[in-house]
Design a protein around this motif. Structure first.
Motif, PDB file in Angstrom:
ATOM      1  N   ALA A 117     -77.367 -45.930 -48.763  1.00 22.76           N
ATOM      2  CA  ALA A 117     -78.583 -45.700 -47.980  1.00 22.76           C
ATOM      3  C   ALA A 117     -79.438 -46.967 -47.916  1.00 22.76           C
ATOM      4  O   ALA A 117     -79.954 -47.313 -46.855  1.00 22.76           O
ATOM      5  N   ARG A 118     -79.576 -47.661 -49.024  1.00 22.30           N
ATOM      6  CA  ARG A 118     -80.360 -48.909 -49.031  1.00 22.30           C
ATOM      7  C   ARG A 118     -79.736 -49.941 -48.102  1.00 22.30           C
ATOM      8  O   ARG A 118     -80.428 -50.612 -47.340  1.00 22.30           O
ATOM      9  N   ARG A 119     -78.417 -50.085 -48.189  1.00 19.67           N
ATOM     10  CA  ARG A 119     -77.739 -51.058 -47.338  1.00 19.67           C
ATOM     11  C   ARG A 119     -77.833 -50.671 -45.863  1.00 19.67           C
ATOM     12  O   ARG A 119     -77.992 -51.526 -45.002  1.00 19.67           O
ATOM     13  N   ALA A 120     -77.716 -49.404 -45.570  1.00 20.61           N
ATOM     14  CA  ALA A 120     -77.813 -48.941 -44.183  1.00 20.61           C
ATOM     15  C   ALA A 120     -79.203 -49.193 -43.624  1.00 20.61           C
ATOM     16  O   ALA A 120     -79.354 -49.631 -42.478  1.00 20.61           O
ATOM     17  N   VAL A 121     -80.233 -48.940 -44.420  1.00 23.74           N
ATOM     18  CA  VAL A 121     -81.614 -49.179 -43.974  1.00 23.74           C
ATOM     19  C   VAL A 121     -81.835 -50.669 -43.749  1.00 23.74           C
ATOM     20  O   VAL A 121     -82.453 -51.069 -42.751  1.00 23.74           O
ATOM     21  N   LEU A 122     -81.326 -51.509 -44.638  1.00 30.83           N
ATOM     22  CA  LEU A 122     -81.461 -52.953 -44.475  1.00 30.83           C
ATOM     23  C   LEU A 122     -80.750 -53.425 -43.209  1.00 30.83           C
ATOM     24  O   LEU A 122     -81.304 -54.205 -42.426  1.00 30.83           O
ATOM     25  N   ALA A 123     -79.544 -52.946 -42.982  1.00 27.87           N
ATOM     26  CA  ALA A 123     -78.790 -53.329 -41.784  1.00 27.87           C
ATOM     27  C   ALA A 123     -79.525 -52.891 -40.522  1.00 27.87           C
ATOM     28  O   ALA A 123     -79.638 -53.658 -39.558  1.00 27.87           O
ATOM     29  N   LEU A 124     -80.032 -51.687 -40.521  1.00 30.92           N
ATOM     30  CA  LEU A 124     -80.768 -51.192 -39.359  1.00 30.92           C
ATOM     31  C   LEU A 124     -82.039 -51.997 -39.135  1.00 30.92           C
ATOM     32  O   LEU A 124     -82.370 -52.355 -37.999  1.00 30.92           O
ATOM     33  N   ALA A 125     -82.753 -52.311 -40.204  1.00 29.92           N
ATOM     34  CA  ALA A 125     -83.981 -53.099 -40.076  1.00 29.92           C
ATOM     35  C   ALA A 125     -83.682 -54.483 -39.493  1.00 29.92           C
ATOM     36  O   ALA A 125     -84.427 -54.967 -38.625  1.00 29.92           O
ATOM     37  N   LEU A 126     -82.608 -55.120 -39.955  1.00 26.34           N
ATOM     38  CA  LEU A 126     -82.228 -56.423 -39.412  1.00 26.34           C
ATOM     39  C   LEU A 126     -81.910 -56.324 -37.924  1.00 26.34           C
ATOM     40  O   LEU A 126     -82.349 -57.153 -37.125  1.00 26.34           O
ATOM     41  N   LYS A 127     -81.143 -55.312 -37.553  1.00 27.13           N
ATOM     42  CA  LYS A 127     -80.768 -55.155 -36.149  1.00 27.13           C
ATOM     43  C   LYS A 127     -82.003 -54.924 -35.268  1.00 27.13           C
ATOM     44  O   LYS A 127     -82.129 -55.519 -34.206  1.00 27.13           O
ATOM     45  N   VAL A 128     -82.898 -54.067 -35.711  1.00 28.25           N
ATOM     46  CA  VAL A 128     -84.096 -53.764 -34.924  1.00 28.25           C
ATOM     47  C   VAL A 128     -84.984 -55.000 -34.823  1.00 28.25           C
ATOM     48  O   VAL A 128     -85.483 -55.328 -33.733  1.00 28.25           O
ATOM     49  N   LEU A 129     -85.193 -55.688 -35.938  1.00 30.81           N
ATOM     50  CA  LEU A 129     -86.041 -56.879 -35.938  1.00 30.81           C
ATOM     51  C   LEU A 129     -85.523 -57.918 -34.949  1.00 30.81           C
ATOM     52  O   LEU A 129     -86.271 -58.421 -34.109  1.00 30.81           O
ATOM     53  N   TRP A 130     -84.240 -58.219 -35.026  1.00 30.45           N
ATOM     54  CA  TRP A 130     -83.712 -59.258 -34.155  1.00 30.45           C
ATOM     55  C   TRP A 130     -83.574 -58.797 -32.711  1.00 30.45           C
ATOM     56  O   TRP A 130     -83.647 -59.604 -31.797  1.00 30.45           O
ATOM     57  N   ALA A 131     -83.386 -57.526 -32.482  1.00 23.42           N
ATOM     58  CA  ALA A 131     -83.365 -57.026 -31.108  1.00 23.42           C
ATOM     59  C   ALA A 131     -84.748 -57.179 -30.477  1.00 23.42           C
ATOM     60  O   ALA A 131     -84.871 -57.585 -29.310  1.00 23.42           O
ATOM     61  N   VAL A 132     -85.797 -56.880 -31.242  1.00 20.57           N
ATOM     62  CA  VAL A 132     -87.163 -57.033 -30.741  1.00 20.57           C
ATOM     63  C   VAL A 132     -87.467 -58.504 -30.476  1.00 20.57           C
ATOM     64  O   VAL A 132     -88.014 -58.857 -29.422  1.00 20.57           O
ATOM     65  N   LEU A 133     -87.099 -59.375 -31.404  1.00 23.37           N
ATOM     66  CA  LEU A 133     -87.347 -60.802 -31.209  1.00 23.37           C
ATOM     67  C   LEU A 133     -86.554 -61.345 -30.026  1.00 23.37           C
ATOM     68  O   LEU A 133     -87.061 -62.171 -29.254  1.00 23.37           O
ATOM     69  N   ASN A 134     -85.326 -60.889 -29.874  1.00 28.87           N
ATOM     70  CA  ASN A 134     -84.516 -61.311 -28.742  1.00 28.87           C
ATOM     71  C   ASN A 134     -85.151 -60.853 -27.426  1.00 28.87           C
ATOM     72  O   ASN A 134     -85.235 -61.614 -26.461  1.00 28.87           O
ATOM     73  N   TYR A 135     -85.615 -59.619 -27.385  1.00 29.51           N
ATOM     74  CA  TYR A 135     -86.264 -59.082 -26.191  1.00 29.51           C
ATOM     75  C   TYR A 135     -87.511 -59.896 -25.849  1.00 29.51           C
ATOM     76  O   TYR A 135     -87.722 -60.264 -24.682  1.00 29.51           O
ATOM     77  N   LEU A 136     -88.328 -60.191 -26.850  1.00 27.73           N
ATOM     78  CA  LEU A 136     -89.533 -60.976 -26.610  1.00 27.73           C
ATOM     79  C   LEU A 136     -89.198 -62.388 -26.140  1.00 27.73           C
ATOM     80  O   LEU A 136     -89.870 -62.941 -25.264  1.00 27.73           O
ATOM     81  N   GLY A 137     -88.141 -62.956 -26.719  1.00 28.57           N
ATOM     82  CA  GLY A 137     -87.713 -64.289 -26.297  1.00 28.57           C
ATOM     83  C   GLY A 137     -87.251 -64.315 -24.854  1.00 28.57           C
ATOM     84  O   GLY A 137     -87.568 -65.240 -24.095  1.00 28.57           O
ATOM     85  N   VAL A 138     -86.505 -63.294 -24.457  1.00 27.40           N
ATOM     86  CA  VAL A 138     -86.038 -63.215 -23.069  1.00 27.40           C
ATOM     87  C   VAL A 138     -87.224 -63.016 -22.128  1.00 27.40           C
ATOM     88  O   VAL A 138     -87.283 -63.625 -21.054  1.00 27.40           O
ATOM     89  N   LEU A 139     -88.182 -62.190 -22.516  1.00 28.93           N
ATOM     90  CA  LEU A 139     -89.386 -62.019 -21.689  1.00 28.93           C
ATOM     91  C   LEU A 139     -90.140 -63.337 -21.539  1.00 28.93           C
ATOM     92  O   LEU A 139     -90.593 -63.686 -20.444  1.00 28.93           O
ATOM     93  N   PHE A 140     -90.266 -64.057 -22.644  1.00 27.62           N
ATOM     94  CA  PHE A 140     -90.958 -65.349 -22.600  1.00 27.62           C
ATOM     95  C   PHE A 140     -90.227 -66.312 -21.672  1.00 27.62           C
ATOM     96  O   PHE A 140     -90.857 -66.988 -20.846  1.00 27.62           O
ATOM     97  N   LEU A 141     -88.907 -66.382 -21.787  1.00 28.33           N
ATOM     98  CA  LEU A 141     -88.136 -67.276 -20.925  1.00 28.33           C
ATOM     99  C   LEU A 141     -88.258 -66.884 -19.455  1.00 28.33           C
ATOM    100  O   LEU A 141     -88.366 -67.753 -18.587  1.00 28.33           O
ATOM    101  N   ALA A 142     -88.238 -65.596 -19.178  1.00 29.97           N
ATOM    102  CA  ALA A 142     -88.351 -65.136 -17.794  1.00 29.97           C
ATOM    103  C   ALA A 142     -89.696 -65.546 -17.192  1.00 29.97           C
ATOM    104  O   ALA A 142     -89.782 -65.859 -16.000  1.00 29.97           O
ATOM    105  N   ARG A 143     -90.734 -65.549 -17.998  1.00 27.52           N
ATOM    106  CA  ARG A 143     -92.059 -65.960 -17.509  1.00 27.52           C
ATOM    107  C   ARG A 143     -92.160 -67.475 -17.400  1.00 27.52           C
ATOM    108  O   ARG A 143     -92.831 -67.998 -16.518  1.00 27.52           O
ATOM    109  N   TRP A 144     -91.546 -68.168 -18.328  1.00 24.61           N
ATOM    110  CA  TRP A 144     -91.689 -69.614 -18.433  1.00 24.61           C
ATOM    111  C   TRP A 144     -90.843 -70.361 -17.405  1.00 24.61           C
ATOM    112  O   TRP A 144     -91.281 -71.333 -16.816  1.00 24.61           O
ATOM    113  N   LEU A 145     -89.605 -69.900 -17.199  1.00 25.37           N
ATOM    114  CA  LEU A 145     -88.690 -70.589 -16.298  1.00 25.37           C
ATOM    115  C   LEU A 145     -88.856 -70.100 -14.862  1.00 25.37           C
ATOM    116  O   LEU A 145     -89.318 -68.989 -14.627  1.00 25.37           O
TER     117      LEU A 145
END
Length: 175
Positions: A18-46
């Motif tokens: 359970a601890r490992r699953a929560v950690l894996a899920l947290a990593l995936k969600v964190l980086w998905a959010v950061l990736n989404y924000l990065g793509v939004l930033f690039l779409a506005r910037w370029l």
């Protein structure tokens, strides 16, 4: 006593899972959010054309990374467990070494061929400039090797570590 100790081991294993699953899920969600924000930033910037080039090159890199992987991630996950059970570290070392070399050589070939195609396409007037593709290909070897190392970590049951190459390095590079 035997049943109670086996129940304790099962509970401890379930808590660890359970601890490992929560950690894996947290990593995936964190980086998905950061990736989404990065793509939004690039779409506005370029500009529209520049963002289109970026999207094309990144899609091409992801597609070529699948080809350059040669299926080694799946093979490593499959056979490292078997070789561990058979207590054959020599076979594990050989498999990992061969996988790294095969992926590196295949990726280098893919990069050379794709760069050549981009230059030829530019010469024929099909694309404006080959340089976005050529420079984008510089990250292809890192992507394919990251997937190989992810498979190695997963084969050794290091799930959170196996997510690092794909969900942190890969998505970080996309940003």
């Amino acid at each position: 006593m035997d049943q109670s100790s086996s129940r304790l081991r099962i509970r401890a294993g379930a808590k660890l899972f359970a601890r490992r699953a929560v950690l894996a899920l947290a990593l995936k969600v964190l980086w998905a959010v950061l990736n989404y924000l990065g793509v939004l930033f690039l779409a506005r910037w370029l500009s529209g054309q520049d963002y289109g080039q970026y999207a094309f090159v990144m899609s091409l890199i992801v597609f070529l990374a699948v080809i350059g992987q040669l299926g080694t991630r799946t093979v490593i996950i499959r056979f490292v467990g078997q070789y561990n059970a058979e207590q054959r570290p020599d076979l594990i070392k050989g498999l990992i070494g061969y996988s790294e070399k095969a992926v590196a050589i295949a990726t280098a070939g893919i990069c050379a061929v794709t760069a050549g195609i981009a230059v030829a396409a530019s010469g024929m007037g099909w694309i404006g400039s080959p340089w976005p593709v050529v420079f984008g290909l510089l990250i292809l070897p890192a992507f394919t090797l990251a997937e190989t190392y992810s498979g190695i970590a997963r084969a050794y049951q290091k799930i959170a570590l196996s997510l690092v190459p794909r969900d942190i390095y890969w998505r970080g590079a996309l940003i």
